[in-house]
Design a protein around this motif. Structure first.
Motif, mmCIF file in Angstrom:
data_model
loop_
_atom_site.group_PDB
_atom_site.id
_atom_site.type_symbol
_atom_site.label_atom_id
_atom_site.label_comp_id
_atom_site.label_asym_id
_atom_site.label_seq_id
_atom_site.Cartn_x
_atom_site.Cartn_y
_atom_site.Cartn_z
ATOM 1 N N GLU A 1 0.830 -1.202 0.000
ATOM 2 C CA GLU A 1 0.000 0.000 0.000
ATOM 3 C C GLU A 1 0.866 1.253 0.000
ATOM 4 O O GLU A 1 1.912 1.293 0.632
ATOM 5 C CB GLU A 1 -0.880 -0.032 1.255
ATOM 6 C CG GLU A 1 -1.920 1.041 1.389
ATOM 7 C CD GLU A 1 -2.773 0.815 2.631
ATOM 8 O OE1 GLU A 1 -3.944 0.437 2.488
ATOM 9 O OE2 GLU A 1 -2.256 1.000 3.749
ATOM 10 N N ILE A 2 0.417 2.277 -0.728
ATOM 11 C CA ILE A 2 1.099 3.573 -0.684
ATOM 12 C C ILE A 2 0.125 4.632 -0.190
ATOM 13 O O ILE A 2 -1.099 4.452 -0.269
ATOM 14 C CB ILE A 2 1.664 3.992 -2.068
ATOM 15 C CG1 ILE A 2 0.514 4.309 -3.048
ATOM 16 C CG2 ILE A 2 2.615 2.951 -2.626
ATOM 17 C CD1 ILE A 2 0.952 5.081 -4.275
ATOM 18 N N ASN A 3 0.694 5.701 0.324
ATOM 19 C CA ASN A 3 -0.114 6.865 0.688
ATOM 20 C C ASN A 3 0.193 7.964 -0.320
ATOM 21 O O ASN A 3 1.357 8.277 -0.568
ATOM 22 C CB ASN A 3 0.221 7.336 2.104
ATOM 23 C CG ASN A 3 -0.582 8.557 2.519
ATOM 24 O OD1 ASN A 3 -0.078 9.677 2.454
ATOM 25 N ND2 ASN A 3 -1.815 8.349 2.933
ATOM 26 N N PHE A 4 -0.852 8.533 -0.904
ATOM 27 C CA PHE A 4 -0.683 9.544 -1.950
ATOM 28 C C PHE A 4 -1.384 10.828 -1.525
ATOM 29 O O PHE A 4 -2.548 10.799 -1.111
ATOM 30 C CB PHE A 4 -1.268 9.030 -3.268
ATOM 31 C CG PHE A 4 -1.266 10.032 -4.387
ATOM 32 C CD1 PHE A 4 -0.076 10.546 -4.886
ATOM 33 C CD2 PHE A 4 -2.462 10.479 -4.940
ATOM 34 C CE1 PHE A 4 -0.078 11.489 -5.910
ATOM 35 C CE2 PHE A 4 -2.465 11.397 -5.968
ATOM 36 C CZ PHE A 4 -1.265 11.907 -6.458
ATOM 37 N N GLN A 5 -0.656 11.942 -1.613
ATOM 38 C CA GLN A 5 -1.209 13.226 -1.189
ATOM 39 C C GLN A 5 -1.000 14.286 -2.268
ATOM 40 O O GLN A 5 -0.064 14.198 -3.060
ATOM 41 C CB GLN A 5 -0.542 13.700 0.118
ATOM 42 C CG GLN A 5 -0.703 12.745 1.276
ATOM 43 C CD GLN A 5 -0.108 13.288 2.561
ATOM 44 O OE1 GLN A 5 0.172 14.486 2.678
ATOM 45 N NE2 GLN A 5 0.089 12.400 3.538
ATOM 46 N N ILE A 6 -1.894 15.302 -2.239
ATOM 47 C CA ILE A 6 -1.756 16.475 -3.111
ATOM 48 C C ILE A 6 -1.901 17.714 -2.237
ATOM 49 O O ILE A 6 -2.858 17.826 -1.456
ATOM 50 C CB ILE A 6 -2.819 16.489 -4.230
ATOM 51 C CG1 ILE A 6 -2.655 15.269 -5.153
ATOM 52 C CG2 ILE A 6 -2.706 17.778 -5.053
ATOM 53 C CD1 ILE A 6 -3.678 15.200 -6.282
ATOM 54 N N TRP A 7 -0.948 18.637 -2.378
ATOM 55 C CA TRP A 7 -0.969 19.896 -1.636
ATOM 56 C C TRP A 7 -0.969 21.059 -2.614
ATOM 57 O O TRP A 7 -0.339 20.985 -3.678
ATOM 58 C CB TRP A 7 0.268 20.019 -0.735
ATOM 59 C CG TRP A 7 0.336 19.043 0.400
ATOM 60 C CD1 TRP A 7 0.310 17.681 0.327
ATOM 61 C CD2 TRP A 7 0.466 19.361 1.793
ATOM 62 N NE1 TRP A 7 0.413 17.123 1.564
ATOM 63 C CE2 TRP A 7 0.525 18.134 2.504
ATOM 64 C CE3 TRP A 7 0.552 20.558 2.505
ATOM 65 C CZ2 TRP A 7 0.645 18.066 3.877
ATOM 66 C CZ3 TRP A 7 0.692 20.491 3.894
ATOM 67 C CH2 TRP A 7 0.734 19.266 4.554
ATOM 68 N N HIS A 8 -1.674 22.141 -2.238
ATOM 69 C CA HIS A 8 -1.602 23.395 -2.984
ATOM 70 C C HIS A 8 -1.049 24.429 -2.021
ATOM 71 O O HIS A 8 -1.758 24.871 -1.114
ATOM 72 C CB HIS A 8 -2.973 23.812 -3.506
ATOM 73 C CG HIS A 8 -2.929 25.017 -4.383
ATOM 74 N ND1 HIS A 8 -3.957 25.931 -4.460
ATOM 75 C CD2 HIS A 8 -1.966 25.481 -5.224
ATOM 76 C CE1 HIS A 8 -3.640 26.887 -5.309
ATOM 77 N NE2 HIS A 8 -2.426 26.642 -5.780
ATOM 78 N N ASN A 9 0.220 24.799 -2.198
ATOM 79 C CA ASN A 9 0.958 25.545 -1.188
ATOM 80 C C ASN A 9 0.878 24.750 0.122
ATOM 81 O O ASN A 9 1.360 23.625 0.174
ATOM 82 C CB ASN A 9 0.423 26.977 -1.039
ATOM 83 C CG ASN A 9 0.825 27.848 -2.228
ATOM 84 O OD1 ASN A 9 2.005 27.936 -2.573
ATOM 85 N ND2 ASN A 9 -0.146 28.481 -2.867
ATOM 86 N N THR A 10 0.251 25.283 1.169
ATOM 87 C CA THR A 10 0.155 24.540 2.437
ATOM 88 C C THR A 10 -1.223 23.913 2.655
ATOM 89 O O THR A 10 -1.499 23.398 3.731
ATOM 90 C CB THR A 10 0.465 25.489 3.620
ATOM 91 O OG1 THR A 10 -0.419 26.608 3.568
ATOM 92 C CG2 THR A 10 1.905 25.977 3.553
#
Length: 423
Positions: A402-411
Motif C-alpha cells: 500500500e502507498i499513501n498519496f497526497q496532493i498539496w496546494h501551497n500549504t
C-alpha cells in the motif's frame, strides 16, 4: 382536398420515422454510461478480491485486510445499486418502447383506414374512360392541368401509403423484438441481484469475524495508531518545510533582484514584503496552472490498485470510537508494484519516515504531490520528472502492499480522489 390530407399524413409518418434514431441515441447514451460504471466497479471488485486472496494465503488478519474487505463490501453494495438502476432503466426503456409501439399501431390503423377509403373511392370511378371524362370535362385548359396533376398526385400517394404502411409494420416488429429482449434482460438482472445480495451477506459476516479477531489485539492497534499519528505529523512537517523553503528561496530571489535594481537606479531598496505563498516564475506559473487544470484527469500513481482508505477524518476500521485522519488516500496495489509520478515536475525531497517508509515529494508549480510508503526510490532530489515516470516501488503497510498519496496546494491539503481520473 383529400390529396392534401394524404400528403400531410405521409409527411407526419415520415417525420415520425426520422425521429426514431434520436430516441435510440438517447437510450444508448444512458445505457453506455451505466454499463461503463458497472464495468469499472467489477474491475474494482476483482482487484479487492485478489488482494484478499493474497492475504488469505498468509493466514493472518491485519488492518490492511479489513480495509480491503470493507472496500469490497462497498463495491458490492455499489454493484447491487447499479443493478437496481439497470432495472429502472430497463423499465423506462420498456415504457418508451410500449409508448412508441402504441403510437405506431395508431398510425398504422389510420393509414389502413385512409388507404381503404382511397381504394373504395377509386373503385367507384375506375376505368380509363372515367379518368378521361374527368379530365376533358374541365371548363378550361388550366383546370384540365390541375385535374391531371391531381390524378398524378393521387396515384403517387397511393404508392406512398403502401410504402409507409410497410415501414410502420417493420418498425412495429422491431419494437416488439426489442421489448421481448428487454424483458429477458430484466429477468437476468433480477436473478443476478439475488446472487450478489447473498454474496454481500457473506462478506459482511466475514468482516464481522475478522474485526472480532483483530479487536482482541486492541493494545497493539492503539500503539500502531499512535505511531502512525507521529509519522503523519513528521510528514506534515516535511511538506510544510518544503513549501517554507520554496517561499523563502523565492523571497530571497525577489529581494536580491529589487536590491540590484535599486543600486542601478541609485534609489533606496524596497521594503521587505515576504509572501506566505510560493511566488512563481513564468515557467512555474504555467506548470501550476496546467496541473490545476488537470482535476479529475490525473493518472493513478500505480497502474493497478484500489483506494483502501479515503481522505479526511473517519472511524478506525476495527476500534469503535477511535477516529483517524488521512491527509491523502491509501492505495492498495499488487506486491512490488511500481509507483509513478502523476504529473511532470521537479523532485524536491526524498526522505525516510518510520511507519511511512521512503517518501518522495514532487513540485508542480505551486502544487506538490507526495508518495509515501515506498520500499525503493529511483529518483534524485532536483531531478525533473515526466508524467507516469517511475519513481519507486510500493512498500508494505498493515499487512498489505500500500502507498499513501497526497496532493498539496501551497500549504493546503487537497483530496486526491477528486484529482485522479476514473479508472
Amino acid at each position: 382536398m383529400k390529396h392534401k390530407t394524404y400528403f400531410l399524413l405521409t409527411c407526419f409518418v415520415s417525420l415520425f420515422l426520422l425521429g426514431q434514431p434520436a430516441f435510440a441515441q438517447r437510450t444508448r447514451k444512458t445505457r453506455a454510461q451505466l454499463e461503463a460504471e458497472k464495468r469499472r466497479n467489477l474491475e474494482k471488485i476483482a482487484e479487492t478480491r485478489k488482494a484478499l486472496e493474497t492475504a488469505r494465503a498468509k493466514k493472518e488478519v491485519t488492518v490492511g485486510n479489513i480495509k480491503a474487505l470493507k472496500e469490497q463490501i462497498s463495491s458490492q453494495e455499489e454493484q447491487i445499486s447499479l443493478m437496481e438502476q439497470d432495472i429502472e432503466l430497463i423499465d423506462m426503456e420498456m415504457q418508451d418502447i410500449i409508448s412508441a409501439k402504441g403510437t405506431l399501431e395508431n398510425r398504422l390503423n389510420k393509414l389502413q383506414q385512409e388507404y381503404a377509403a382511397m381504394l373504395y373511392a377509386a373503385s367507384k370511378h375506375s376505368g380509363q374512360l372515367n379518368k378521361l371524362s374527368f379530365l376533358f370535362s374541365a371548363s378550361s385548359f388550366n383546370e384540365l392541368l390541375m385535374r391531371y396533376k391531381y390524378l398524378q398526385q393521387y396515384t403517387e400517394n397511393r404508392k406512398a401509403q403502401v410504402l409507409q404502411m410497410n415501414k410502420v409494420t417493420a418498425l412495429l416488429r422491431e419494437r416488439q423484438t426489442n421489448l421481448e429482449g428487454k424483458r429477458t434482460d430484466k429477468k437476468k438482472i433480477i436473478t443476478a441481484k439475488v446472487v450478489e445480495t447473498k454474496n454481500l451477506e457473506v462478506l459482511k459476516t466475514k468482516q464481522t469475524l475478522m474485526v472480532g479477531e483483530l479487536s482482541k489485539k486492541e493494545k497493539d492497534l492503539r500503539r500502531e495508531i499512535e505511531a502512525t499519528r507521529q509519522s503523519v505529523t513528521k510528514l506534515d512537517n516535511l511538506i510544510a518545510g518544503i513549501v517554507s523553503r520554496e517561499i523563502s528561496r523565492k523571497n530571497k530571489e525577489t529581494e536580491l533582484k529589487q536590491d540590484n535594481d535599486a543600486k542601478l537606479k541609485n534609489i533606496a531598496p524596497a521594503k521587505k514584503n515576504n509572501k506566505a505563498i510560493i511566488e512563481l516564475d513564468a515557467t512555474e506559473t504555467t506548470l501550476g496552472r496546467s496541473f490545476g487544470a488537470s482535476r479529475a484527469r490525473l493518472p493513478w500513481p500505480v497502474q493497478k490498485g484500489f483506494i483502501s482508505d479515503r481522505f479526511g477524518v473517519k472511524e478506525h476500521p476495527v476500534l469503535h470510537g477511535v477516529m483517524i485522519n488521512n491527509n491523502g488516500i491509501d492505495i492498495q496495489t499488487p506486491s512490488n508494484a511500481t509507483v509513478r509520478a502523476v504529473y511532470a515536475g521537479v523532485v524536491k525531497d526524498i526522505t525516510s519516515i518510520p511507519g511511512l517508509g521512503k517518501v518522495v515529494a514532487i513540485q508542480h508549480g505551486d502544487y506538490f504531490t507526495v508518495y509515501a510508503n515506498l520500499s525503493q526510490v529511483f529518483a534524485a532530489v532536483g531531478q525533473k520528472i515526466n508524467t507516469k515516470e517511475t519513481i519507486g516501488t510500493a512498500g508494505e503497510s498493515g499487512g498489505a502492499t500500500e502507498i499513501n498519496f497526497q496532493i498539496w496546494h501551497n500549504t493546503a491539503r487537497l483530496n486526491p480522489e477528486n484529482w485522479l481520473a476514473p479508472k
